[in-house]
Design a protein around this motif. Structure first.
Motif, PDB file in Angstrom:
ATOM      1  N   ALA A 194       0.838  -1.202   0.000  1.00 57.85           N
ATOM      2  CA  ALA A 194       0.000   0.000   0.000  1.00 57.85           C
ATOM      3  C   ALA A 194       0.874   1.253   0.000  1.00 57.85           C
ATOM      4  CB  ALA A 194      -0.917   0.001   1.227  1.00 57.85           C
ATOM      5  N   LYS A 195       0.321   2.330  -0.535  1.00 58.90           N
ATOM      6  CA  LYS A 195       1.057   3.584  -0.626  1.00 58.90           C
ATOM      7  C   LYS A 195       1.555   4.037   0.746  1.00 58.90           C
ATOM      8  CE  LYS A 195       0.725   8.345  -2.234  1.00 58.90           C
ATOM      9  NZ  LYS A 195      -0.107   9.379  -2.833  1.00 58.90           N
ATOM     10  N   GLU A 196       0.706   3.931   1.759  1.00 57.93           N
ATOM     11  CA  GLU A 196       1.100   4.348   3.108  1.00 57.93           C
ATOM     12  C   GLU A 196       2.242   3.488   3.635  1.00 57.93           C
ATOM     13  OE1 GLU A 196      -2.126   3.565   2.301  1.00 57.93           O
ATOM     14  OE2 GLU A 196      -2.901   5.605   2.150  1.00 57.93           O
ATOM     15  N   SER A 197       2.222   2.211   3.262  1.00 60.16           N
ATOM     16  CA  SER A 197       3.301   1.314   3.684  1.00 60.16           C
ATOM     17  C   SER A 197       4.614   1.709   3.010  1.00 60.16           C
ATOM     18  CB  SER A 197       2.977  -0.138   3.322  1.00 60.16           C
ATOM     19  OG  SER A 197       1.812  -0.542   3.995  1.00 60.16           O
ATOM     20  N   ARG A 198       4.545   2.074   1.735  1.00 59.13           N
ATOM     21  CA  ARG A 198       5.739   2.523   1.023  1.00 59.13           C
ATOM     22  C   ARG A 198       6.319   3.774   1.686  1.00 59.13           C
ATOM     23  NH1 ARG A 198       6.346   0.266  -4.215  1.00 59.13           N
ATOM     24  NH2 ARG A 198       4.556  -1.007  -4.773  1.00 59.13           N
ATOM     25  N   LEU A 199       5.433   4.707   2.060  1.00 56.63           N
ATOM     26  CA  LEU A 199       5.891   5.929   2.729  1.00 56.63           C
ATOM     27  C   LEU A 199       6.522   5.604   4.080  1.00 56.63           C
ATOM     28  CD1 LEU A 199       2.904   8.315   1.874  1.00 56.63           C
ATOM     29  CD2 LEU A 199       5.214   8.363   0.906  1.00 56.63           C
ATOM     30  N   ALA A 200       5.919   4.660   4.820  1.00 55.03           N
ATOM     31  CA  ALA A 200       6.460   4.260   6.120  1.00 55.03           C
ATOM     32  C   ALA A 200       7.831   3.605   5.956  1.00 55.03           C
ATOM     33  CB  ALA A 200       5.492   3.309   6.823  1.00 55.03           C
ATOM     34  N   ILE A 201       7.975   2.756   4.940  1.00 55.13           N
ATOM     35  CA  ILE A 201       9.268   2.103   4.685  1.00 55.13           C
ATOM     36  C   ILE A 201      10.315   3.156   4.317  1.00 55.13           C
ATOM     37  CG2 ILE A 201      10.496   0.559   3.096  1.00 55.13           C
ATOM     38  CD1 ILE A 201       7.879  -1.146   3.052  1.00 55.13           C
ATOM     39  N   ALA A 202       9.938   4.112   3.492  1.00 54.25           N
ATOM     40  CA  ALA A 202      10.870   5.177   3.093  1.00 54.25           C
ATOM     41  C   ALA A 202      11.303   5.988   4.318  1.00 54.25           C
ATOM     42  CB  ALA A 202      10.224   6.087   2.051  1.00 54.25           C
ATOM     43  N   LYS A 203      10.369   6.290   5.189  1.00 57.26           N
ATOM     44  CA  LYS A 203      10.687   7.060   6.399  1.00 57.26           C
ATOM     45  C   LYS A 203      11.601   6.244   7.313  1.00 57.26           C
ATOM     46  CE  LYS A 203       9.631  10.846   8.624  1.00 57.26           C
ATOM     47  NZ  LYS A 203      10.062  12.136   8.097  1.00 57.26           N
ATOM     48  N   ALA A 204      11.318   4.956   7.460  1.00 55.39           N
ATOM     49  CA  ALA A 204      12.152   4.083   8.300  1.00 55.39           C
ATOM     50  C   ALA A 204      13.567   3.979   7.728  1.00 55.39           C
ATOM     51  CB  ALA A 204      11.522   2.696   8.415  1.00 55.39           C
ATOM     52  N   ALA A 205      13.669   3.870   6.403  1.00 56.16           N
ATOM     53  CA  ALA A 205      14.982   3.798   5.758  1.00 56.16           C
ATOM     54  C   ALA A 205      15.763   5.090   6.008  1.00 56.16           C
ATOM     55  CB  ALA A 205      14.823   3.546   4.264  1.00 56.16           C
ATOM     56  N   LYS A 206      15.071   6.209   5.942  1.00 56.57           N
ATOM     57  CA  LYS A 206      15.711   7.504   6.173  1.00 56.57           C
ATOM     58  C   LYS A 206      16.243   7.587   7.612  1.00 56.57           C
ATOM     59  CE  LYS A 206      14.417  12.384   6.216  1.00 56.57           C
ATOM     60  NZ  LYS A 206      13.347  13.326   5.910  1.00 56.57           N
ATOM     61  N   VAL A 207      15.444   7.158   8.561  1.00 59.53           N
ATOM     62  CA  VAL A 207      15.862   7.181   9.962  1.00 59.53           C
ATOM     63  C   VAL A 207      17.055   6.254  10.157  1.00 59.53           C
ATOM     64  CG1 VAL A 207      15.171   6.514  12.310  1.00 59.53           C
ATOM     65  CG2 VAL A 207      13.603   7.839  10.874  1.00 59.53           C
ATOM     66  N   TRP A 208      17.013   5.062   9.537  1.00 64.11           N
ATOM     67  CA  TRP A 208      18.095   4.098   9.662  1.00 64.11           C
ATOM     68  C   TRP A 208      19.383   4.656   9.074  1.00 64.11           C
ATOM     69  CZ3 TRP A 208      21.291   0.954   6.642  1.00 64.11           C
ATOM     70  CH2 TRP A 208      21.924  -0.081   7.327  1.00 64.11           C
TER      71      TRP A 208
END
Length: 145
Positions: free
Chosen positions: A27-41
């Protein structure tokens, strides 16, 4: 973390798509969450890497610092993949340096050939001028007779 530092969506989507099994959607929201998590990591790994470089008295983060940071933040599982990638990268750089050296040698040989060609042309020009002078002298002495 400002929004201007977001990861490129197309790249994140491509990585997610490559990671998903066939028939599974994200889902689009999941993609955004993964992108945000990757950025934090990424920020977290960078901060840990900086700590290692500063402890070593350097202001530049090296691959060694990143490898140490990977262990420090308990992501050792990624270390072999990263080491393999770095080895391939180093090998490619060495090959590129060798190609550059070979190209430089070829350029130097070409410059030497050009110099030799110029020398030969100068010799021919000098010889031709001498012949012209000598023919002019002989024609002028014939005229005098």
């Amino acid at each position: 973390m400002s929004e201007s530092q977001d990861l490129p969506g197309a790249i994140v989507n491509r990585i997610i798509k490559a990671s998903l099994p066939e028939g599974v959607l994200c889902a689009k929201e999941s993609r955004l969450a993964i992108a945000k998590a990757a950025k934090v990591w990424i920020h977290y790994l960078t901060a840990a890497s900086i700590d290692f470089s500063q402890h070593s008295g350097r202001s530049t983060v090296s691959p060694k610092d990143v490898l140490q940071a990977i262990e420090e933040i308990d992501f050792e599982i990624f270390k072999p993949q990263l080491e393999e990638y770095l080895a391939v990268l180093k090998s490619e750089k060495e090959k590129e340096k060798e190609r550059d050296k070979e190209k430089e040698k070829e350029k130097e040989k070409e410059r030497e050939r050009e110099k030799e060609k110029d020398k030969d042309n100068n010799k021919d020009d000098t010889k031709s001028k001498d012949e012209n002078k000598s023919s002019k002298k002989s024609s002028s002495s014939k005229d005098e007779k």
